[in-house]
Design a protein around this motif. Structure first.
Motif, PDB file in Angstrom:
ATOM      1  N   GLY A  49      44.335   7.647 -97.191  1.00  0.00           N
ATOM      2  CA  GLY A  49      44.715   6.318 -96.734  1.00  0.00           C
ATOM      3  C   GLY A  49      44.609   6.111 -95.248  1.00  0.00           C
ATOM      4  N   VAL A  50      45.058   7.093 -94.455  1.00  0.00           N
ATOM      5  CA  VAL A  50      45.074   6.900 -93.004  1.00  0.00           C
ATOM      6  C   VAL A  50      43.662   6.708 -92.468  1.00  0.00           C
ATOM      7  CG1 VAL A  50      45.612   8.003 -90.801  1.00  0.00           C
ATOM      8  CG2 VAL A  50      47.240   8.137 -92.690  1.00  0.00           C
ATOM      9  N   THR A  51      42.719   7.521 -92.969  1.00  0.00           N
ATOM     10  CA  THR A  51      41.332   7.395 -92.503  1.00  0.00           C
ATOM     11  C   THR A  51      40.755   6.030 -92.839  1.00  0.00           C
ATOM     12  OG1 THR A  51      40.993   9.772 -92.810  1.00  0.00           O
ATOM     13  CG2 THR A  51      39.026   8.394 -92.638  1.00  0.00           C
ATOM     14  N   LEU A  52      40.936   5.594 -94.089  1.00  0.00           N
ATOM     15  CA  LEU A  52      40.417   4.296 -94.501  1.00  0.00           C
ATOM     16  C   LEU A  52      41.115   3.168 -93.766  1.00  0.00           C
ATOM     17  CD1 LEU A  52      38.579   2.652 -96.329  1.00  0.00           C
ATOM     18  CD2 LEU A  52      40.317   2.794 -98.125  1.00  0.00           C
ATOM     19  N   PHE A  53      42.416   3.296 -93.587  1.00  0.00           N
ATOM     20  CA  PHE A  53      43.191   2.271 -92.889  1.00  0.00           C
ATOM     21  C   PHE A  53      42.678   2.104 -91.455  1.00  0.00           C
ATOM     22  CE2 PHE A  53      46.719   1.183 -90.058  1.00  0.00           C
ATOM     23  CZ  PHE A  53      47.169   0.003 -90.628  1.00  0.00           C
ATOM     24  N   ALA A  92      59.204  -4.402-101.939  1.00  0.00           N
ATOM     25  CA  ALA A  92      59.290  -4.379-100.485  1.00  0.00           C
ATOM     26  C   ALA A  92      59.546  -2.964 -99.964  1.00  0.00           C
ATOM     27  CB  ALA A  92      60.382  -5.326-100.005  1.00  0.00           C
ATOM     28  N   ASP A  93      60.377  -2.187-100.659  1.00  0.00           N
ATOM     29  CA  ASP A  93      60.633  -0.809-100.252  1.00  0.00           C
ATOM     30  C   ASP A  93      59.352   0.023-100.337  1.00  0.00           C
ATOM     31  OD1 ASP A  93      63.310  -1.347 -99.826  1.00  0.00           O
ATOM     32  OD2 ASP A  93      63.899  -0.756-101.854  1.00  0.00           O
ATOM     33  N   ALA A  94      58.594  -0.166-101.419  1.00  0.00           N
ATOM     34  CA  ALA A  94      57.335   0.564-101.565  1.00  0.00           C
ATOM     35  C   ALA A  94      56.330   0.154-100.496  1.00  0.00           C
ATOM     36  CB  ALA A  94      56.757   0.329-102.963  1.00  0.00           C
ATOM     37  N   LEU A  95      56.300  -1.136-100.174  1.00  0.00           N
ATOM     38  CA  LEU A  95      55.406  -1.632 -99.130  1.00  0.00           C
ATOM     39  C   LEU A  95      55.793  -1.048 -97.771  1.00  0.00           C
ATOM     40  CD1 LEU A  95      53.129  -3.532 -98.187  1.00  0.00           C
ATOM     41  CD2 LEU A  95      54.833  -5.350 -98.013  1.00  0.00           C
ATOM     42  N   TYR A  96      57.079  -0.976 -97.507  1.00  0.00           N
ATOM     43  CA  TYR A  96      57.568  -0.416 -96.242  1.00  0.00           C
ATOM     44  C   TYR A  96      57.140   1.046 -96.109  1.00  0.00           C
ATOM     45  CZ  TYR A  96      60.978   1.488 -92.901  1.00  0.00           C
ATOM     46  OH  TYR A  96      61.574   2.131 -91.858  1.00  0.00           O
ATOM     47  N   PHE A  97      57.304   1.826 -97.172  1.00  0.00           N
ATOM     48  CA  PHE A  97      56.893   3.238 -97.142  1.00  0.00           C
ATOM     49  C   PHE A  97      55.387   3.357 -96.932  1.00  0.00           C
ATOM     50  CE2 PHE A  97      55.053   6.858 -99.362  1.00  0.00           C
ATOM     51  CZ  PHE A  97      55.702   7.913 -98.740  1.00  0.00           C
ATOM     52  N   THR A  98      54.607   2.514 -97.613  1.00  0.00           N
ATOM     53  CA  THR A  98      53.146   2.563 -97.495  1.00  0.00           C
ATOM     54  C   THR A  98      52.693   2.281 -96.078  1.00  0.00           C
ATOM     55  OG1 THR A  98      52.890   1.847 -99.800  1.00  0.00           O
ATOM     56  CG2 THR A  98      50.989   1.591 -98.356  1.00  0.00           C
ATOM     57  N   VAL A  99      53.230   1.225 -95.469  1.00  0.00           N
ATOM     58  CA  VAL A  99      52.808   0.835 -94.129  1.00  0.00           C
ATOM     59  C   VAL A  99      53.215   1.880 -93.094  1.00  0.00           C
ATOM     60  CG1 VAL A  99      53.086  -0.886 -92.304  1.00  0.00           C
ATOM     61  CG2 VAL A  99      52.796  -1.618 -94.672  1.00  0.00           C
ATOM     62  N   THR A 100      54.437   2.405 -93.192  1.00  0.00           N
ATOM     63  CA  THR A 100      54.874   3.421 -92.226  1.00  0.00           C
ATOM     64  C   THR A 100      54.060   4.708 -92.366  1.00  0.00           C
ATOM     65  OG1 THR A 100      56.633   4.148 -93.746  1.00  0.00           O
ATOM     66  CG2 THR A 100      57.220   2.552 -92.032  1.00  0.00           C
ATOM     67  N   THR A 101      53.606   5.013 -93.584  1.00  0.00           N
ATOM     68  CA  THR A 101      52.776   6.207 -93.798  1.00  0.00           C
ATOM     69  C   THR A 101      51.368   5.996 -93.268  1.00  0.00           C
ATOM     70  OG1 THR A 101      54.039   6.779 -95.799  1.00  0.00           O
ATOM     71  CG2 THR A 101      51.894   7.826 -95.514  1.00  0.00           C
ATOM     72  N   THR A 157      50.303   3.923 -91.017  1.00  0.00           N
ATOM     73  CA  THR A 157      50.271   3.777 -89.556  1.00  0.00           C
ATOM     74  C   THR A 157      50.792   5.021 -88.846  1.00  0.00           C
ATOM     75  OG1 THR A 157      52.461   2.707 -89.613  1.00  0.00           O
ATOM     76  CG2 THR A 157      50.523   1.270 -89.684  1.00  0.00           C
ATOM     77  N   THR A 158      51.112   6.069 -89.620  1.00  0.00           N
ATOM     78  CA  THR A 158      51.629   7.354 -89.105  1.00  0.00           C
ATOM     79  C   THR A 158      52.918   7.181 -88.317  1.00  0.00           C
ATOM     80  OG1 THR A 158      50.334   7.336 -87.036  1.00  0.00           O
ATOM     81  CG2 THR A 158      49.271   8.264 -88.981  1.00  0.00           C
ATOM     82  N   THR A 159      53.658   6.107 -88.584  1.00  0.00           N
ATOM     83  CA  THR A 159      54.951   5.910 -87.925  1.00  0.00           C
ATOM     84  C   THR A 159      55.984   6.884 -88.484  1.00  0.00           C
ATOM     85  OG1 THR A 159      54.432   3.569 -87.641  1.00  0.00           O
ATOM     86  CG2 THR A 159      56.738   4.233 -87.358  1.00  0.00           C
ATOM     87  N   GLY A 160      56.122   6.890 -89.829  1.00  0.00           N
ATOM     88  CA  GLY A 160      56.945   7.883 -90.502  1.00  0.00           C
ATOM     89  C   GLY A 160      58.384   7.962 -90.032  1.00  0.00           C
ATOM     90  N   PHE A 161      59.154   6.893 -90.216  1.00  0.00           N
ATOM     91  CA  PHE A 161      60.555   6.915 -89.802  1.00  0.00           C
ATOM     92  C   PHE A 161      61.373   7.932 -90.594  1.00  0.00           C
ATOM     93  CE2 PHE A 161      59.369   2.491 -88.592  1.00  0.00           C
ATOM     94  CZ  PHE A 161      59.568   2.636 -87.228  1.00  0.00           C
TER      95      PHE A 161
END
Length: 249
Positions: free
Chosen positions: A198-202, A162-171, A173-177
């Motif tokens: 990743g961001v481009t493909l996402f 879950a921690d890895a998933l959280y980092f992946t999604v925030t990265t 989506t360019t949220t970057g907390f």
């Protein structure tokens, strides 16, 4: 055996659906077991899954006509990685993320996609969106598995999947907390790769997901089903098409 893997009978299609269900179970198993220390039953389950995957892999190699070509496919290499990781539970979670690569083969099987087109009207109507959603989930899932495998055990901020998933999604989506980071040179390189590729493909997959580039409309002249959303003429035969758009209700 060849009929089960490559045939067009109801039994063959049912067999491939069973394989899909098995693969989904293995994926769920990988996620759930990342949240706790592995007892003996997890290692035994790893071995059972490994034997089943090995059996499936051996059968596929046996029935295929072009074995060398089959063995060189990326999806086959992902199967081998999954098989090795399940058959080597004593290696720990260092190889565990490789099991996730199995999704790359499962969700792009031509026979399965063709069967879904025949069996499920909803799939036929929204195929482009569903495929984009599947691609997006697979991409997030594999990226998360890679980060989890590289960081778990020495990065205190990546304690479970879950921690890895959280980092992946925030990265992506360019949220970057910034509350979870990947320290060190290798961690920064992984972060750069996720952001660069990743961001481009996402964003591309998300665009297809929420605003499909093609719409389903049957041309009355030639029967072509997929057209550009703003098309006024069929690209196949040139006939006029009347596609409902936001400006034509």
């Amino acid at each position: 055996m060849s009929e089960l893997y490559e045939g067009d009978t109801d039994r063959a299609h049912l067999f491939r659906y069973v394989l899909l269900a098995f693969d989904l179970v293995t994926i769920l198993f990988v996620i759930v077991t990342s949240f706790f220390v592995h007892p003996l039953w997890v290692e035994i389950t790893d071995l059972v899954f490994g034997v089943l995957i090995l059996t499936d892999f051996t059968a596929r190699v046996y029935v295929t006509e072009h074995k060398l070509r089959y063995l060189s496919r990326p999806s086959t290499l992902a199967d081998i990685a999954a098989m090795v990781s399940f058959l080597a539970p004593l290696a720990g979670e260092g190889l565990g993320f490789l099991r996730i690569l199995r999704t790359l083969r499962l969700l792009h099987t031509y026979q399965l996609m063709n069967r879904l087109r025949q069996d499920v009207k909803f799939f036929r109507k929204h195929e482009e969106v569903i495929v984009a959603a599947i691609n997006l989930l697979v991409f997030i899932f594999v990226t998360t598995g890679l980060i989890y495998a590289l960081e778990h055990g020495h990065n205190p901020m990546i304690r479970n999947y879950a921690d890895a998933l959280y980092f992946t999604v925030t990265t992506l989506t360019t949220t970057g907390f910034g509350d979870i980071t990947l320290p060190g040179t290798s961690g920064r390189m992984v972060s750069i790769a996720v952001m660069f590729f990743g961001v481009t493909l996402f964003l591309r997959l998300a665009q297809v997901l929420f605003r499909p580039t093609k719409v389903r409309y049957e041309c009355q002249s030639c029967g072509l089903m997929l057209h550009d959303a703003d098309a006024t003429h069929c690209k196949h035969c040139g006939a006029v098409v009347h596609i409902q758009t936001e400006g034509l209700l």
